[in-house]
Motif scaffolding. Structure first.
Motif, PDB file in Angstrom:
ATOM      1  N   MET A 138     -58.955   8.920   5.394  1.00 53.77           N
ATOM      2  CA  MET A 138     -57.560   9.044   5.226  1.00 53.77           C
ATOM      3  C   MET A 138     -56.698   8.382   6.313  1.00 53.77           C
ATOM      4  SD  MET A 138     -55.667  12.614   4.798  1.00 53.77           S
ATOM      5  CE  MET A 138     -54.066  12.704   4.886  1.00 53.77           C
ATOM      6  N   LYS A 139     -55.797   7.910   5.817  1.00 54.19           N
ATOM      7  CA  LYS A 139     -55.058   6.654   6.611  1.00 54.19           C
ATOM      8  C   LYS A 139     -53.558   7.309   7.044  1.00 54.19           C
ATOM      9  CE  LYS A 139     -52.871   2.988   4.393  1.00 54.19           C
ATOM     10  NZ  LYS A 139     -52.762   1.707   3.782  1.00 54.19           N
ATOM     11  N   GLU A 140     -53.574   7.137   8.292  1.00 50.71           N
ATOM     12  CA  GLU A 140     -52.110   7.619   8.946  1.00 50.71           C
ATOM     13  C   GLU A 140     -51.286   6.413   9.404  1.00 50.71           C
ATOM     14  OE1 GLU A 140     -50.888  10.116  12.942  1.00 50.71           O
ATOM     15  OE2 GLU A 140     -52.694  10.611  11.894  1.00 50.71           O
ATOM     16  N   VAL A 141     -50.209   6.150   9.205  1.00 42.58           N
ATOM     17  CA  VAL A 141     -49.452   5.102   9.651  1.00 42.58           C
ATOM     18  C   VAL A 141     -48.696   5.557  10.960  1.00 42.58           C
ATOM     19  CG1 VAL A 141     -47.234   3.778   9.264  1.00 42.58           C
ATOM     20  CG2 VAL A 141     -48.904   4.240   7.598  1.00 42.58           C
ATOM     21  N   VAL A 142     -48.678   4.928  11.881  1.00 44.53           N
ATOM     22  CA  VAL A 142     -48.324   5.033  13.380  1.00 44.53           C
ATOM     23  C   VAL A 142     -46.965   4.051  13.525  1.00 44.53           C
ATOM     24  CG1 VAL A 142     -48.612   4.615  15.677  1.00 44.53           C
ATOM     25  CG2 VAL A 142     -50.499   5.436  14.326  1.00 44.53           C
ATOM     26  N   TYR A 143     -45.837   4.884  13.923  1.00 42.82           N
ATOM     27  CA  TYR A 143     -44.627   4.036  14.483  1.00 42.82           C
ATOM     28  C   TYR A 143     -43.811   4.585  15.356  1.00 42.82           C
ATOM     29  CZ  TYR A 143     -39.989   2.146  14.168  1.00 42.82           C
ATOM     30  OH  TYR A 143     -38.632   1.430  14.356  1.00 42.82           O
ATOM     31  N   THR A 144     -43.404   3.780  16.247  1.00 43.76           N
ATOM     32  CA  THR A 144     -42.607   4.032  17.427  1.00 43.76           C
ATOM     33  C   THR A 144     -41.299   3.067  17.709  1.00 43.76           C
ATOM     34  OG1 THR A 144     -42.708   4.322  19.820  1.00 43.76           O
ATOM     35  CG2 THR A 144     -44.211   2.778  19.105  1.00 43.76           C
ATOM     36  N   GLU A 145     -40.269   3.570  18.307  1.00 48.59           N
ATOM     37  CA  GLU A 145     -39.223   2.966  18.542  1.00 48.59           C
ATOM     38  C   GLU A 145     -39.471   2.261  19.744  1.00 48.59           C
ATOM     39  OE1 GLU A 145     -36.272   2.468  16.978  1.00 48.59           O
ATOM     40  OE2 GLU A 145     -36.848   3.817  15.296  1.00 48.59           O
ATOM     41  N   ALA A 146     -40.501   2.566  20.602  1.00 46.20           N
ATOM     42  CA  ALA A 146     -40.770   1.762  21.912  1.00 46.20           C
ATOM     43  C   ALA A 146     -41.551   0.409  21.594  1.00 46.20           C
ATOM     44  CB  ALA A 146     -41.664   2.857  22.537  1.00 46.20           C
ATOM     45  N   ALA A 147     -41.590   0.227  20.364  1.00 43.66           N
ATOM     46  CA  ALA A 147     -42.048  -1.321  20.268  1.00 43.66           C
ATOM     47  C   ALA A 147     -41.378  -1.668  19.032  1.00 43.66           C
ATOM     48  CB  ALA A 147     -43.637  -1.004  19.462  1.00 43.66           C
ATOM     49  N   PRO A 148     -41.231  -3.198  18.949  1.00 41.06           N
ATOM     50  CA  PRO A 148     -40.609  -3.694  17.965  1.00 41.06           C
ATOM     51  C   PRO A 148     -40.963  -3.311  16.629  1.00 41.06           C
ATOM     52  CG  PRO A 148     -41.561  -5.515  19.288  1.00 41.06           C
ATOM     53  CD  PRO A 148     -42.080  -4.309  19.649  1.00 41.06           C
ATOM     54  N   LYS A 149     -39.701  -3.196  15.831  1.00 38.56           N
ATOM     55  CA  LYS A 149     -39.805  -2.832  14.421  1.00 38.56           C
ATOM     56  C   LYS A 149     -40.729  -4.134  13.571  1.00 38.56           C
ATOM     57  CE  LYS A 149     -35.638  -0.195  14.572  1.00 38.56           C
ATOM     58  NZ  LYS A 149     -34.177  -0.155  14.221  1.00 38.56           N
ATOM     59  N   PRO A 150     -41.505  -3.661  12.523  1.00 39.05           N
ATOM     60  CA  PRO A 150     -42.022  -4.669  11.968  1.00 39.05           C
ATOM     61  C   PRO A 150     -41.056  -5.488  11.141  1.00 39.05           C
ATOM     62  CG  PRO A 150     -42.978  -2.405  11.479  1.00 39.05           C
ATOM     63  CD  PRO A 150     -41.841  -2.272  12.218  1.00 39.05           C
ATOM     64  N   ILE A 151     -41.317  -6.866  11.177  1.00 45.25           N
ATOM     65  CA  ILE A 151     -40.619  -7.741  10.412  1.00 45.25           C
ATOM     66  C   ILE A 151     -40.953  -8.238   9.000  1.00 45.25           C
ATOM     67  CG2 ILE A 151     -39.593  -8.684  12.637  1.00 45.25           C
ATOM     68  CD1 ILE A 151     -41.815 -11.066  12.412  1.00 45.25           C
ATOM     69  N   GLY A 152     -41.736  -7.520   8.463  1.00 45.67           N
ATOM     70  CA  GLY A 152     -42.239  -7.591   7.209  1.00 45.67           C
ATOM     71  C   GLY A 152     -42.807  -6.167   6.438  1.00 45.67           C
ATOM     72  N   PRO A 153     -43.734  -6.421   5.344  1.00 46.54           N
ATOM     73  CA  PRO A 153     -44.185  -5.193   4.826  1.00 46.54           C
ATOM     74  C   PRO A 153     -45.656  -4.948   5.462  1.00 46.54           C
ATOM     75  CG  PRO A 153     -44.460  -7.084   3.338  1.00 46.54           C
ATOM     76  CD  PRO A 153     -43.622  -7.489   4.504  1.00 46.54           C
ATOM     77  N   TYR A 154     -45.401  -4.265   6.607  1.00 50.88           N
ATOM     78  CA  TYR A 154     -46.825  -3.810   7.560  1.00 50.88           C
ATOM     79  C   TYR A 154     -46.415  -2.835   8.519  1.00 50.88           C
ATOM     80  CZ  TYR A 154     -45.061  -6.913  11.032  1.00 50.88           C
ATOM     81  OH  TYR A 154     -44.306  -7.184  12.353  1.00 50.88           O
ATOM     82  N   SER A 155     -47.353  -1.993   8.675  1.00 51.67           N
ATOM     83  CA  SER A 155     -47.089  -0.913  10.001  1.00 51.67           C
ATOM     84  C   SER A 155     -47.679  -1.496  11.307  1.00 51.67           C
ATOM     85  CB  SER A 155     -48.111   0.291   9.557  1.00 51.67           C
ATOM     86  OG  SER A 155     -47.890   0.672   8.023  1.00 51.67           O
ATOM     87  N   GLN A 156     -46.921  -0.830  12.077  1.00 45.24           N
ATOM     88  CA  GLN A 156     -47.151  -1.201  13.782  1.00 45.24           C
ATOM     89  C   GLN A 156     -48.736  -0.879  13.918  1.00 45.24           C
ATOM     90  OE1 GLN A 156     -44.379   1.191  15.596  1.00 45.24           O
ATOM     91  NE2 GLN A 156     -42.980  -0.493  16.144  1.00 45.24           N
ATOM     92  N   ALA A 157     -49.128   0.210  13.245  1.00 53.15           N
ATOM     93  CA  ALA A 157     -50.371   0.448  13.373  1.00 53.15           C
ATOM     94  C   ALA A 157     -50.826   1.549  12.463  1.00 53.15           C
ATOM     95  CB  ALA A 157     -50.774   1.078  14.850  1.00 53.15           C
ATOM     96  N   VAL A 158     -52.329   1.670  12.093  1.00 49.56           N
ATOM     97  CA  VAL A 158     -52.642   2.371  11.002  1.00 49.56           C
ATOM     98  C   VAL A 158     -53.953   3.160  11.751  1.00 49.56           C
ATOM     99  CG1 VAL A 158     -53.912   2.614   8.722  1.00 49.56           C
ATOM    100  CG2 VAL A 158     -51.854   1.103   9.100  1.00 49.56           C
ATOM    101  N   LYS A 159     -53.786   4.368  11.614  1.00 47.52           N
ATOM    102  CA  LYS A 159     -55.102   5.080  12.142  1.00 47.52           C
ATOM    103  C   LYS A 159     -56.163   5.433  10.931  1.00 47.52           C
ATOM    104  CE  LYS A 159     -56.188   9.256  14.861  1.00 47.52           C
ATOM    105  NZ  LYS A 159     -55.731  10.334  15.486  1.00 47.52           N
ATOM    106  N   VAL A 160     -57.347   5.286  11.214  1.00 47.73           N
ATOM    107  CA  VAL A 160     -58.416   5.791  10.377  1.00 47.73           C
ATOM    108  C   VAL A 160     -59.364   6.459  11.017  1.00 47.73           C
ATOM    109  CG1 VAL A 160     -59.948   5.177   8.199  1.00 47.73           C
ATOM    110  CG2 VAL A 160     -57.667   3.806   8.591  1.00 47.73           C
ATOM    111  N   GLY A 161     -59.619   7.516  10.555  1.00 49.90           N
ATOM    112  CA  GLY A 161     -60.491   8.606  11.382  1.00 49.90           C
ATOM    113  C   GLY A 161     -60.344   8.193  12.820  1.00 49.90           C
ATOM    114  N   LYS A 162     -61.232   7.855  13.828  1.00 46.83           N
ATOM    115  CA  LYS A 162     -60.892   7.668  15.364  1.00 46.83           C
ATOM    116  C   LYS A 162     -60.823   6.404  15.705  1.00 46.83           C
ATOM    117  CE  LYS A 162     -64.017  11.654  16.050  1.00 46.83           C
ATOM    118  NZ  LYS A 162     -65.030  12.145  16.953  1.00 46.83           N
TER     119      LYS A 162
END
Length: 126
Positions: A1-25
């Motif tokens: 299962m894939k979970e997208v991570v986003y925070t305003e404390a880091a720059p917004k993505p400038i393209g079609p990607y996520s700041q981070a993706v969590k998969v398992g651990k």
């Protein structure tokens, strides 16, 4: 299962990607460049200032997902000029003083917004 991570404390993505993706651990943090998330502008200064901002951005994304810099297992570093390697390492070592992650460092012909550095990391928790 894939979970997208986003925070305003880091720059917004400038393209079609996520700041981070969590998969398992595992957490896969997208490449971060030295953009101040408050202004959206590249930080002024040289490689040391830019490295510090990149690592602060990475730290913010990690924290948003419940991870720390100590959880980073792998770092992928892209420098616009390998002549900056020593100065980059001085700042990088401050963020990873013990048990630093494995790392790849390469010179890139050009980076987004003509910055001096971009870093992506992979973190893992037990």
């Amino acid at each position: 299962m894939k979970e997208v991570v986003y925070t305003e404390a880091a720059p917004k993505p400038i393209g079609p990607y996520s700041q981070a993706v969590k998969v398992g651990k595992m957490l896969f943090v997208a490449g971060q460049i030295p953009v101040d998330p408050k202004t959206g502008e590249v930080v002024k200064g040289g490689i040391k200032e830019q490295t510090r901002q990149v690592l602060e951005n990475i730290k913010a994304v990690l924290e948003a997902a419940g991870y720390t810099l100590g959880d980073v297992a792998m770092a992928l570093v892209f420098l616009s000029d390998l002549n900056n390697f020593t100065a980059f390492n001085e700042v990088y070592a401050q963020y990873f003083p013990e048990k630093p992650p494995a790392r790849v460092t390469v010179q890139a012909a050009r980076l987004p917004r003509d910055v001096l550095i971009e870093i992506a990391v992979i973190a893992a928790r037990e």
